[in-house]
Design an enzyme around this catalytic site. Structure first.
Site, PDB file in Angstrom:
ATOM      1  N   GLU A  88      16.461 -33.502  85.582  1.00 37.22           N
ATOM      2  CA  GLU A  88      15.143 -34.105  86.637  1.00 37.22           C
ATOM      3  C   GLU A  88      15.671 -33.016  88.213  1.00 37.22           C
ATOM      4  O   GLU A  88      16.554 -32.563  88.187  1.00 37.22           O
ATOM      5  CB  GLU A  88      15.494 -35.124  87.267  1.00 37.22           C
ATOM      6  CG  GLU A  88      15.350 -36.273  86.005  1.00 37.22           C
ATOM      7  CD  GLU A  88      14.858 -37.908  86.351  1.00 37.22           C
ATOM      8  OE1 GLU A  88      14.619 -38.515  85.926  1.00 37.22           O
ATOM      9  OE2 GLU A  88      15.884 -38.267  87.651  1.00 37.22           O
ATOM     10  N   CYS A 336      10.781 -42.098  86.142  1.00 36.65           N
ATOM     11  CA  CYS A 336      11.061 -40.700  85.792  1.00 36.65           C
ATOM     12  C   CYS A 336      12.449 -40.981  84.755  1.00 36.65           C
ATOM     13  O   CYS A 336      13.018 -40.495  83.971  1.00 36.65           O
ATOM     14  CB  CYS A 336      10.781 -40.190  86.582  1.00 36.65           C
ATOM     15  SG  CYS A 336      10.527 -38.521  86.049  1.00 36.65           S
TER      16      CYS A 336
END
Length: 359
Positions: A88, A336
């Site tokens: 990420e 996420c």
């Protein structure tokens, strides 16, 4: 060859026999200005462009997905490495107009802090300098398309940066190199859970780089409860490290002390008094951070706003510099993070199964 390998690129340029200024314009377009791949390659002479593009690796990562917050200016980017793992990066578009990129240095994290989704992955793999740098390249391209510039870089994404120390330093060298990204070290911050010797080594190598310590408690027992590495690196060692950082770094540089506010755990006025005493005489700036809940830590809860503000007021009254932070991208963070964990675990299991089959 990688786009940041100056020696190899110049050797290729000599082989293809084109103007060094064209190569400089190409690097500036891609690395400093965030122009698209096609626009950057347009700086290379047409007669050698195709050959050049076939031999230069512009990206080490594939953009897997993009999640834009509907509440604020945050964007969470998921990248896939060539090994098939997801990482990420987070773009933060601050209301003041400044734009910050939160970069990952590892897949997963071995620090295993109780409050962190990344630490629950059970995976810790170092990212290479090209993989770390490509987060910057692709994020800068996204921002340039919006007419924005990337101002600040923070190593606060997945991973403990000092568990990937040499790759971190190689990355910082590239980021600050005038021929490459030309990012001032004063606009780069590396955040650590607290590895004293590595913090000192980093400050000696990059004295103008900003450092942040994820402290979260000035009580040894409480800190060990939420940060397993605290047993190995106790508070007295960390305080000595901060004193040394203050000695090494310019007087204008303050160590950022990050303090996650957890209800009933570290948010009392008594805890604030402990923090004031522990930080006494140090050149620091305290960030009070709200806790974003994660599925794997249902026992942890964030302090309410009034508690955070009372805690901050106590620190300020004692003369400490203190900022009370508010989360960005809360509506995209949890889902996420869970996606990364599940995808990476699935991929790791598939690799292990394949290896066993081959054996």
């Amino acid at each position: 060859m990688h786009v940041c390998d100056l020696q190899a690129l110049d050797q290729l340029r000599r082989e293809l026999r084109f103007d060094p200024q064209a190569l400089r314009r190409f690097r500036n377009a891609l690395l400093k200005h965030g122009r698209s791949d096609a626009e950057a390659l347009g700086e290379i002479p047409a007669e050698v462009r195709e050959t050049f593009a076939s031999r230069v690796d512009l990206h080490a990562l594939e953009l897997h997905s993009r999640n834009d917050s509907q509440q604020d200016g945050a964007t969470k980017l998921l990248f896939r490495t060539r090994a098939g793992m997801l990482i990420e990066s987070v773009i933060l578009r601050i209301a003041t107009g400044r734009t910050t990129l939160c970069v990952s240095s590892q897949v997963g994290c071995a620090a295993a802090c109780d409050f962190c989704a990344t630490g629950k992955m059970g995976i810790a793999q170092n990212l290479s300098p090209p993989e770390i740098l490509d987060q910057v390249v692709q994020s800068r391209q996204i921002l340039a398309a919006e007419g924005r510039q990337l101002r600040n870089l923070v190593f606060m994404g997945m991973g403990e940066p000092f568990h990937n120390e040499e790759n971190l330093y190689a990355t910082i060298e590239a980021l600050t190199a005038s021929e490459l990204f030309h990012q001032p070290p004063s606009r780069i911050l590396a955040s650590t859970v607290g590895l004293p010797d590595a913090m000192i080594r980093c400050a000696r190598r990059f004295p103008n780089l900003n450092l942040a310590l994820s402290l979260h408690s000035a009580n040894q027992e409480t800190r060990q409860q939420i940060i397993p590495l605290a047993k190995r690196y106790p508070l007295d060692e960390l305080r000595r490290a901060l004193m040394e950082l203050n000695r090494i770094q310019p007087d204008s540089t303050e160590v950022m002390v990050e303090y996650l506010m957890l209800a009933g755990l570290n948010d009392s006025l008594a805890a604030a008094a402990e923090l004031v005493a522990w930080l006494s005489g140090l050149r620091v700036h305290v960030n009070l951070i709200p806790f974003n809940p994660i599925d794997d830590a249902p026992h942890l809860h964030g302090s309410d706003r009034s508690t955070r503000e009372a805690f901050g007021a106590h620190l300020k009254a004692a003369g400490l510099k203190c900022t009370i932070r508010y989360s960005l991208g809360a509506d995209v963070a949890a889902a996420c993070g869970q996606l990364v964990r599940k995808e990476n675990r699935k991929h790791a299991i598939a690799i292990k199964t394949a290896n066993l089959s081959e054996a």
